[in-house]
Every structure is written in structure tokens, then in C-alpha cells.
Scaffold this active site. Structure first.
Site, PDB file in Angstrom:
ATOM      1  N   HIS A   1       0.833  -1.222   0.000  1.00 29.70           N
ATOM      2  CA  HIS A   1       0.000   0.000   0.000  1.00 29.70           C
ATOM      3  C   HIS A   1       0.860   1.262   0.000  1.00 29.70           C
ATOM      4  CE1 HIS A   1      -3.276  -2.739   1.306  1.00 29.70           C
ATOM      5  NE2 HIS A   1      -2.334  -3.248   2.077  1.00 29.70           N
TER       6      HIS A   1
ATOM      7  N   SER B   1      14.355  22.452 -15.641  1.00 29.38           N
ATOM      8  CA  SER B   1      13.173  23.258 -15.913  1.00 29.38           C
ATOM      9  C   SER B   1      13.623  24.604 -16.436  1.00 29.38           C
ATOM     10  CB  SER B   1      12.377  23.429 -14.621  1.00 29.38           C
ATOM     11  OG  SER B   1      11.606  24.619 -14.684  1.00 29.38           O
TER      12      SER B   1
ATOM     13  N   LYS C   1      15.430  22.426 -10.497  1.00 33.83           N
ATOM     14  CA  LYS C   1      14.730  21.206 -10.905  1.00 33.83           C
ATOM     15  C   LYS C   1      15.611  20.222 -11.661  1.00 33.83           C
ATOM     16  CE  LYS C   1      10.888  20.125 -10.617  1.00 33.83           C
ATOM     17  NZ  LYS C   1       9.541  20.580 -10.938  1.00 33.83           N
TER      18      LYS C   1
ATOM     19  N   GLU D   1       9.306   9.127 -16.809  1.00 34.14           N
ATOM     20  CA  GLU D   1       7.903   9.499 -17.031  1.00 34.14           C
ATOM     21  C   GLU D   1       7.442   9.118 -18.440  1.00 34.14           C
ATOM     22  OE1 GLU D   1       6.969  13.461 -14.676  1.00 34.14           O
ATOM     23  OE2 GLU D   1       8.955  13.503 -15.554  1.00 34.14           O
TER      24      GLU D   1
END
Ligand code: ARG
Length: 458
Positions: A153, A274, A280, A287
Site C-alpha cells: 500500500h 526546468s 529542478k 515518465e
């Protein structure tokens, strides 16, 4: 090629909707290879004169050189790759070119070409999966003793070996390879010679062409041969399953790379910055692997939908079988390479992993097991006592190992001081020696087996 019974040519829209050359040009190598086998067989069986066959073979070889050197000049009027090759052949050798299409149809031709292409695609995926498995083994071996929190979980559950976690993916990719290889063996029957749908009256030798093209045998039913796209679906389903595994690993990398976890630093080569936030460092490759799996599953669904209502035998809908397979294969190949690169270079933060593994009372199960083993409590009762101990530690704001023996004994007098032997995460992990368990010694056994399976020396 089929204009004999038509007075007018197709409208420009018809030409466009009908043409598959923009995508099926990818099949040119397979198309020429299958034609070479077909004409060799036509000559051997005496269906085509030897001199004509020689001219056709020379012409086909010349076309292969031309396509290799200059690519294919697409002409929508020529519909597909089969007609492009045949039309060019006619330009080179004249009307003799027309003999190549004896005893075959584009229906068995396209099924043959596409099977050859998908077979190569399966072999490429197998190589890429093997490379991925091998970097997983390397990193798992490095980190057999590294401890991280294991989750259920996404809540800290029990500490595990990082090597064990990585080897879980090795297992998934092992099954993926089995799926592709299973699909490959089912695919490997030659449809060539099924002709349009009913077979042919010419005395062809289908065994001969099957062997020349590396198939195990010819297909047994001509109707099935030209209408079967199971092999493409098998590829897409195996690709979907494989991309699902890649996506789950990618998702873990995205989570692990986030600041609250800080388990990994992805290499510069697989991260982006970024344009506005200078601090960043985004896990874009991971992804995109996660994102691509959605597109691969979409490609699989597209062909399922295309095929589901088609009567026997060939219908033109089936021309739409190729784009999803081509797209899925490109995406899968890229995803496999990206994931292999990321795993090879990712830096694991062992300190962060350990820190988090220590939190969340992750050795509570070890404590309960100790109560069963040493204090002879039934497991259910041990579970209850452990719950009380965890509640106390939580109230005190400490870990289980920081409680005193007196505190333990207030909860249950049967607890003795050797309980402390099982409360550390190292002890917890080391104790899980059951076959397939997370103890580093057991993980090393798994790794040894994997190396043997892959033919890597131990
Ligand atoms: N371009 C077609 C395809 O990819 C080739 C088969 C055409 N057959 C036919 N009967 N029109 O499916």
C-alpha cells in the site's frame, strides 16, 4: 494492376484512403525476400521457366540495392509495397515481371511479409530484454546487502534488500521473454501459397518456400492463413505486458527520485531541467517510459478492435494492422533502451533508504514472529501484543529497539532480553532465508541462478 475491369481511375480521396505505402514501405526487405523465395520455388516446380526466374531474381536484387541506397519513391497509385516492388520490376525487366505473381496473391504475400517483420521485431525485443536483465543483475549484485523499506500500500511494511527489489523486475522481464518466444513459435508457419483465400491450382511447393523463409512449416488452412493476425496481436499483447512492467519500474523511479524519498539520483543523461525553476531535475525519461506504456496498450486495443468483427477471409480493414504494430515496436524499443540506460547509471542513496527502512516500525512482524517462536504465543495473540508494543513506541516517539526491556515486560511478562536480537532491520532482512526471500544470502542465490540462465559467468 487491377484496372482491367474499371473504366475510370480512382478519385484522389480513394487513392489516399486505399494506399498503405506511407507505412508498409517498412516491409520492403521482407517483401523482396519472400518474392525471391517464391520465384525460386516457381522455377523449381517448373511453373516459371528458369530463364524468366533468373531475370526476376536479378531484378529483385537490383531493387533491393536501389531501395537500400535511395529509399522508396512513394506513389499512391501503386497502393502498397507489393505493387511498388512489382512495378519497379516491370520497369527493369519488362513483361516477364508479370510472372512473379503466379500462384500467389497480395493476401498471402502481405501475411508472409508481415510475419517476417514481426518475427524480426520479436528477436530484437528479446535481445533488448536480455540486455535489461543483465544490467538488473549487475546492480542487484552490487546491492544485495543494501537495505531499503519494502512497501505494501506504499506504506512501510518490512525492510528488504534493494538487490531483491531489482531482481523482482528481472523476474518480470524473464516472463516477458517467455511470452515473446512463445508467440514467436506460434507465428512461425508460412502463409505463402494460400493465395487469395482458397489456395491455388498450380503445383506449388509450400514446404520449399516455408523452409527458405525460416518458417517451421506451411500453415494448414488457406482461409485462416490470409485472415490470421493473431501473430500481430500476440506481439502487441506481449509488448503491452512488457511495457506495463517497464511502466511500474518507471513509476518507482519517479517516486524514488522525488525529494521526500530521495532514494535515487537519476543520471544527467536521463534527466532534464526546468526552464523556470533552476533547482529542478526531472525524471522525464522515466515518465515517458510510463507514458509510452499507455500508447502501447492503445495500439494493442486498436488492432483488437480492427479484427473483432471481420468475417473470413481478407478484408481491407486488415491493412490497418501495421501502424499499431510499428508504433508499439518503436515505443517499446525506445523504452527498453531508456530503462536499461537508467538502471545502469542510477545512483542509489543507501543512507536515505536505510533511514526510511528504520522508520515505520518495520520490524514489528519480526517481533511478533519472535513471540511465536521463543515465547510460544499463538500468532494471533502475538499480533495483538505487538500492536500494543507499537502503540507504546509511537507514544514515546521511538523505534521498537529503543524501548527498554521493562517497558516490553509491562506489556507481556514473557518477553526476554534476547528479543532485541530481532528488532534491527539487518537482523530482520538476514532472517528471511526462505526460498525466494529477501535475505542477502538468498538474494545471492537468486542472482547466481539468473546469471546461469543468462549464460553470464558467476
Ligand atoms: N496493402 C494491403 C494490406 O496491407 C495488401 C493486401 C491487399 N489485398 C487486397 N485484396 N486488396 O493489407
Amino acid at each position: 494492376m487491377w484496372g482491367g475491369r474499371f473504366a475510370d481511375g480512382p478519385s484522389s480521396i480513394m487513392r489516399e484512403i486505399n494506399a498503405s505505402i506511407p507505412f508498409d514501405k517498412k516491409l520492403w526487405r521482407q517483401d523482396i525476400r519472400a518474392s525471391l523465395a517464391h520465384v525460386a520455388m516457381l522455377a523449381e516446380t517448373g511453373i516459371v521457366e528458369a530463364e524468366d526466374a533468373t531475370q526476376i531474381i536479378q531484378g529483385l536484387n537490383q531493387i533491393a540495392q536501389e531501395f537500400e541506397a535511395k529509399g522508396i519513391a512513394e506513389n499512391l497509385d501503386l497502393e502498397d509495397i507489393h505493387m511498388h516492388v512489382e512495378a519497379r520490376l516491370a520497369e527493369i525487366i519488362g513483361p516477364v515481371a508479370g510472372r512473379l505473381h503466379t500462384a500467389r496473391s497480395r493476401n498471402d504475400q502481405v501475411a508472409t511479409d508481415f510475419k517476417l517483420w514481426v518475427r524480426d521485431a520479436m528477436d530484437m525485443v528479446d535481445d533488448a530484454l536480455e540486455a535489461l536483465q543483465s544490467v538488473l543483475i549487475t546492480r542487484a549484485e552490487e546491492h544485495a546487502e543494501t537495505i531499503m523499506p519494502g512497501f505494501t500500500h506504499l506504506q512501510s511494511a518490512q525492510p528488504v534488500s534493494l538487490g531483491h527489489h531489482l531482481m523482482a523486475y528481472y523476474e518480470m522481464f524473464r516472463r516477458d521473454r517467455m511470452r515473446f518466444s512463445d508467440a514467436r513459435s506460434r507465428l512461425n508457419e508460412s502463409p505463402l501459397g494460400a493465395a487469395a483465400l482458397a489456395g491455388t491450382g498450380f503445383p506449388i511447393d509450400r514446404n520449399k518456400t516455408a523452409v527458405m523463409l525460416g518458417f517451421d512449416r506451411p500453415t494448414s488452412n488457406s482461409l485462416d492463413s490470409v485472415s490470421d493476425r493473431d501473430f500481430a496481436l500476440d506481439y502487441l499483447m506481449a509488448a503491452t505486458q512488457c511495457s506495463l512492467h517497464l511502466s511500474r519500474l518507471a513509476e518507482e523511479f519517479v517516486i524514488w527520485a522525488s525529494q521526500p524519498f530521495g532514494f535515487i539520483k537519476l543520471p544527467d543523461s536521463f534527466s532534464t531541467g526546468s526552464s523556470i525553476m533552476p533547482q529542478k531535475r526531472n525524471p522525464d525519461a522515466a515518465e515517458l517510459v510510463r507514458g509510452h506504456s499507455g500508447r502501447i496498450a492503445g495500439a494493442m486495443t486498436a488492432l483488437v478492435m480492427t479484427m473483432k468483427g471481420l468475417p473470413l477471409a481478407y478484408s481491407k480493414d486488415m491493412q490497418d494492422d501495421k501502424p499499431p504494430v510499428f508504433e508499439a515496436h518503436d515505443l517499446l524499443g525506445l523504452s527498453l533502451s531508456a530503462m536499461t540506460g537508467m538502471i545502469a547509471e542510477v545512483a542509489f542513496n543507501e543512507v536515505k533508504m536505510r533511514e526510511l527502512a528504520e522508520s515505520g516500525f518495520s520490524t514489528a512482524t519480526d517481533f511478533a514472529d519472535w513471540l511465536v517462536r521463543e515465547a510460544k504465543l499463538p500468532f494471533r495473540e502475538a499480533h495483538h501484543v505487538t500492536g500494543e508494543v507499537v502503540a507504546l513506541a509511537e507514544k514515546q516517539g521511538c523505534g521498537l529497539a529503543e524501548l527498554t526491556l521493562e517497558q516490553f515486560q509491562i506489556i507481556d511478562a514473557r518477553i526476554s532480553k534476547n528479543v532485541f536480537d530481532v528488532l534491527s532491520i539487518d537482523a530482520s532482512v538476514a532472517s528471511r532465508l526462505s526460498y525466494g526471500g529477501t535475505a542477502p544470502n538468498q538474494v545471492k542465490v537468486q542472482i547466481g541462478q539468473a546469471k546461469q540462465d543468462l549464460g553470464l559467468e558467476d
